[in-house]
Design a protein around this motif. Structure first.
Motif, PDB file in Angstrom:
ATOM      1  N   GLY A 104       9.356   3.519  12.813  1.00 48.20           N
ATOM      2  CA  GLY A 104      10.274   4.232  12.073  1.00 48.20           C
ATOM      3  C   GLY A 104       9.770   5.616  11.666  1.00 48.20           C
ATOM      4  N   ARG A 105      10.581   6.667  11.214  1.00 51.92           N
ATOM      5  CA  ARG A 105      10.193   7.707  10.835  1.00 51.92           C
ATOM      6  C   ARG A 105      10.418   7.588   9.477  1.00 51.92           C
ATOM      7  NH1 ARG A 105       7.241  10.376  13.184  1.00 51.92           N
ATOM      8  NH2 ARG A 105       8.381  10.804  14.860  1.00 51.92           N
ATOM      9  N   PHE A 106       9.518   8.099   8.383  1.00 49.39           N
ATOM     10  CA  PHE A 106       9.388   8.207   7.251  1.00 49.39           C
ATOM     11  C   PHE A 106      10.145   9.413   6.482  1.00 49.39           C
ATOM     12  CE2 PHE A 106       7.141   8.646   3.052  1.00 49.39           C
ATOM     13  CZ  PHE A 106       7.984   8.015   2.211  1.00 49.39           C
ATOM     14  N   THR A 107      11.287   9.444   6.160  1.00 49.01           N
ATOM     15  CA  THR A 107      11.774  10.687   5.408  1.00 49.01           C
ATOM     16  C   THR A 107      11.698  10.973   4.078  1.00 49.01           C
ATOM     17  OG1 THR A 107      13.962   9.424   5.020  1.00 49.01           O
ATOM     18  CG2 THR A 107      13.596  10.406   7.272  1.00 49.01           C
ATOM     19  N   GLY A 108      10.995  10.096   3.440  1.00 51.50           N
ATOM     20  CA  GLY A 108      10.436  10.375   2.028  1.00 51.50           C
ATOM     21  C   GLY A 108       9.323  11.181   1.920  1.00 51.50           C
ATOM     22  N   SER A 109       8.634  11.033   0.469  1.00 52.78           N
ATOM     23  CA  SER A 109       7.582  11.558   0.334  1.00 52.78           C
ATOM     24  C   SER A 109       6.557  10.545  -0.110  1.00 52.78           C
ATOM     25  CB  SER A 109       7.854  12.728  -0.807  1.00 52.78           C
ATOM     26  OG  SER A 109       8.035  12.019  -1.832  1.00 52.78           O
ATOM     27  N   ASP A 110       5.357  11.056  -0.076  1.00 51.53           N
ATOM     28  CA  ASP A 110       4.265   9.980  -0.570  1.00 51.53           C
ATOM     29  C   ASP A 110       4.663   9.644  -2.134  1.00 51.53           C
ATOM     30  OD1 ASP A 110       3.005  10.876   1.572  1.00 51.53           O
ATOM     31  OD2 ASP A 110       1.340  11.714   0.696  1.00 51.53           O
ATOM     32  N   GLU A 111       5.309   9.967  -2.811  1.00 50.47           N
ATOM     33  CA  GLU A 111       5.458   9.889  -4.237  1.00 50.47           C
ATOM     34  C   GLU A 111       6.755   8.317  -3.992  1.00 50.47           C
ATOM     35  OE1 GLU A 111       5.913  13.093  -3.510  1.00 50.47           O
ATOM     36  OE2 GLU A 111       3.660  13.052  -4.433  1.00 50.47           O
ATOM     37  N   ASP A 112       7.027   8.270  -3.000  1.00 54.74           N
ATOM     38  CA  ASP A 112       7.988   7.024  -2.720  1.00 54.74           C
ATOM     39  C   ASP A 112       7.184   5.897  -2.473  1.00 54.74           C
ATOM     40  OD1 ASP A 112      10.675   8.369  -2.948  1.00 54.74           O
ATOM     41  OD2 ASP A 112      10.196   9.453  -1.129  1.00 54.74           O
ATOM     42  N   VAL A 113       6.149   5.831  -2.038  1.00 54.87           N
ATOM     43  CA  VAL A 113       5.039   4.664  -1.845  1.00 54.87           C
ATOM     44  C   VAL A 113       4.887   3.867  -3.299  1.00 54.87           C
ATOM     45  CG1 VAL A 113       3.150   3.833  -1.003  1.00 54.87           C
ATOM     46  CG2 VAL A 113       4.116   5.500   0.204  1.00 54.87           C
ATOM     47  N   ASN A 114       5.156   2.491  -3.337  1.00 58.61           N
ATOM     48  CA  ASN A 114       4.918   2.000  -4.504  1.00 58.61           C
ATOM     49  C   ASN A 114       4.189   0.529  -3.923  1.00 58.61           C
ATOM     50  OD1 ASN A 114       4.796   0.418  -6.903  1.00 58.61           O
ATOM     51  ND2 ASN A 114       7.033   0.525  -7.319  1.00 58.61           N
ATOM     52  N   LEU A 115       2.826   0.564  -4.098  1.00 59.48           N
ATOM     53  CA  LEU A 115       2.211  -0.828  -3.673  1.00 59.48           C
ATOM     54  C   LEU A 115       2.601  -2.113  -4.460  1.00 59.48           C
ATOM     55  CD1 LEU A 115      -1.027   0.534  -2.482  1.00 59.48           C
ATOM     56  CD2 LEU A 115       1.032   0.231  -1.260  1.00 59.48           C
ATOM     57  N   GLU A 116       3.115  -1.597  -5.610  1.00 51.17           N
ATOM     58  CA  GLU A 116       3.372  -2.699  -6.771  1.00 51.17           C
ATOM     59  C   GLU A 116       5.074  -3.104  -6.645  1.00 51.17           C
ATOM     60  OE1 GLU A 116       1.435  -2.259 -10.360  1.00 51.17           O
ATOM     61  OE2 GLU A 116      -0.551  -1.855  -9.508  1.00 51.17           O
ATOM     62  N   ALA A 117       5.700  -2.632  -5.654  1.00 55.39           N
ATOM     63  CA  ALA A 117       7.110  -3.143  -5.619  1.00 55.39           C
ATOM     64  C   ALA A 117       7.342  -4.245  -5.676  1.00 55.39           C
ATOM     65  CB  ALA A 117       7.754  -2.278  -4.592  1.00 55.39           C
ATOM     66  N   HIS A 118       6.354  -5.158  -5.285  1.00 56.43           N
ATOM     67  CA  HIS A 118       6.622  -6.889  -5.016  1.00 56.43           C
ATOM     68  C   HIS A 118       5.292  -7.356  -5.854  1.00 56.43           C
ATOM     69  CE1 HIS A 118       6.641 -10.632  -2.907  1.00 56.43           C
ATOM     70  NE2 HIS A 118       8.010 -10.361  -3.022  1.00 56.43           N
ATOM     71  N   ASP A 119       5.813  -8.661  -6.358  1.00 54.35           N
ATOM     72  CA  ASP A 119       4.743  -9.252  -7.210  1.00 54.35           C
ATOM     73  C   ASP A 119       4.695 -10.700  -6.418  1.00 54.35           C
ATOM     74  OD1 ASP A 119       2.957 -10.104  -9.085  1.00 54.35           O
ATOM     75  OD2 ASP A 119       4.726 -10.814 -10.460  1.00 54.35           O
ATOM     76  N   PRO A 120       3.373 -10.870  -5.589  1.00 54.63           N
ATOM     77  CA  PRO A 120       2.254 -10.045  -5.986  1.00 54.63           C
ATOM     78  C   PRO A 120       2.140  -9.074  -4.937  1.00 54.63           C
ATOM     79  CG  PRO A 120       1.468 -11.961  -4.729  1.00 54.63           C
ATOM     80  CD  PRO A 120       3.208 -12.076  -5.203  1.00 54.63           C
ATOM     81  N   PRO A 121       1.552  -7.917  -5.173  1.00 52.94           N
ATOM     82  CA  PRO A 121       1.316  -6.792  -4.135  1.00 52.94           C
ATOM     83  C   PRO A 121       0.292  -7.390  -2.979  1.00 52.94           C
ATOM     84  CG  PRO A 121      -0.007  -6.297  -6.144  1.00 52.94           C
ATOM     85  CD  PRO A 121       0.939  -7.465  -6.453  1.00 52.94           C
ATOM     86  N   GLU A 122       0.572  -6.867  -1.729  1.00 53.43           N
ATOM     87  CA  GLU A 122      -0.300  -7.073  -0.629  1.00 53.43           C
ATOM     88  C   GLU A 122      -1.524  -6.291  -0.634  1.00 53.43           C
ATOM     89  OE1 GLU A 122      -0.129  -8.978   3.468  1.00 53.43           O
ATOM     90  OE2 GLU A 122       1.426  -9.177   1.725  1.00 53.43           O
ATOM     91  N   PHE A 123      -1.131  -4.874  -0.915  1.00 57.54           N
ATOM     92  CA  PHE A 123      -2.078  -4.051  -0.549  1.00 57.54           C
ATOM     93  C   PHE A 123      -2.504  -3.291  -1.918  1.00 57.54           C
ATOM     94  CE2 PHE A 123       0.595  -2.766   3.311  1.00 57.54           C
ATOM     95  CZ  PHE A 123       0.112  -3.663   4.035  1.00 57.54           C
ATOM     96  N   HIS A 124      -3.926  -2.842  -1.976  1.00 56.04           N
ATOM     97  CA  HIS A 124      -4.460  -2.120  -3.280  1.00 56.04           C
ATOM     98  C   HIS A 124      -4.366  -0.691  -3.141  1.00 56.04           C
ATOM     99  CE1 HIS A 124      -8.661  -1.350  -1.914  1.00 56.04           C
ATOM    100  NE2 HIS A 124      -8.381  -2.507  -1.308  1.00 56.04           N
ATOM    101  N   SER A 125      -4.529  -0.325  -1.880  1.00 58.74           N
ATOM    102  CA  SER A 125      -4.644   1.101  -1.635  1.00 58.74           C
ATOM    103  C   SER A 125      -3.987   1.437   0.072  1.00 58.74           C
ATOM    104  CB  SER A 125      -6.296   1.607  -1.457  1.00 58.74           C
ATOM    105  OG  SER A 125      -6.945   0.939  -0.607  1.00 58.74           O
ATOM    106  N   TRP A 126      -3.561   2.832   0.327  1.00 56.09           N
ATOM    107  CA  TRP A 126      -2.827   3.039   1.459  1.00 56.09           C
ATOM    108  C   TRP A 126      -3.442   4.417   1.737  1.00 56.09           C
ATOM    109  CZ3 TRP A 126       0.672   7.128   1.768  1.00 56.09           C
ATOM    110  CH2 TRP A 126       1.012   7.762   0.697  1.00 56.09           C
ATOM    111  N   GLN A 127      -3.087   4.691   3.123  1.00 56.71           N
ATOM    112  CA  GLN A 127      -3.328   5.969   3.687  1.00 56.71           C
ATOM    113  C   GLN A 127      -2.588   6.187   4.923  1.00 56.71           C
ATOM    114  OE1 GLN A 127      -7.407   6.542   5.461  1.00 56.71           O
ATOM    115  NE2 GLN A 127      -7.428   4.175   5.609  1.00 56.71           N
TER     116      GLN A 127
END
Length: 157
Positions: A104-127
């Motif tokens: 899929g093509r991401f149409t948002g911005s980096d600010e839309d990424v929220n690694l804590e959207a789910h409890d517990p989170p899966e990731f601690h960082s991203w790139q």
């Protein structure tokens, strides 16, 4: 392998406008430096595409409204767990995963990424990374799947 089957799974290769792909570093494997694309189990009765988008949202906070689905792998891809992990993951029910991958093509911005959207989170960082880097970032037993996903999607990214 012990008569165990494969866990049904959906994965999502999220590409940004620059042709880079999202990877997150798993909380449970920080010491291994393992990075992976969003993916997870398909719930009983759940549509495969809906599962992929759900996993994407749970692991990244990115909703379906910020993604244009481009493609899906022609067939599911399987991997086997290493012998030392069989019986320890997924309540010991599976020998590995059978994964359905979406691009899929991401149409948002980096600010839309929220690694804590789910409890517990899966990731601690991203790139964002070059697609060709993906097999080198994942744990060794998943590399063939990542190579296959990259081969199938690279021309579309």
């Amino acid at each position: 392998m012990n008569g165990l089957g494969y866990r049904p799974c959906a994965g999502f290769m999220l590409a940004n406008r620059q042709g880079l792909v999202f990877v997150g570093q798993r909380i449970d494997s920080q010491h291994l430096g393992a990075w992976q694309m969003p993916q997870g189990g398909i719930d009983p009765g759940e549509d495969v595409a809906e599962a992929a988008l759900r996993e994407l949202h749970e692991e990244t906070g990115i909703g379906a409204h910020l993604v244009d689905i481009i493609s899906r792998t022609r067939e599911p891809l399987r991997y086997d767990l290493p012998d030392d992990l069989i019986g320890k993951l997924w309540d010991g029910k599976y020998r590995g995963q059978e994964q359905h991958w979406f691009l899929g093509r991401f149409t948002g911005s980096d600010e839309d990424v929220n690694l804590e959207a789910h409890d517990p989170p899966e990731f601690h960082s991203w790139q964002w990374v070059e697609p060709e880097q993906l097999p080198d970032l994942i744990v060794p037993f998943k590399r063939d799947v990542y190579r296959a996903v990259v081969r199938e999607f690279i021309a579309l990214i």
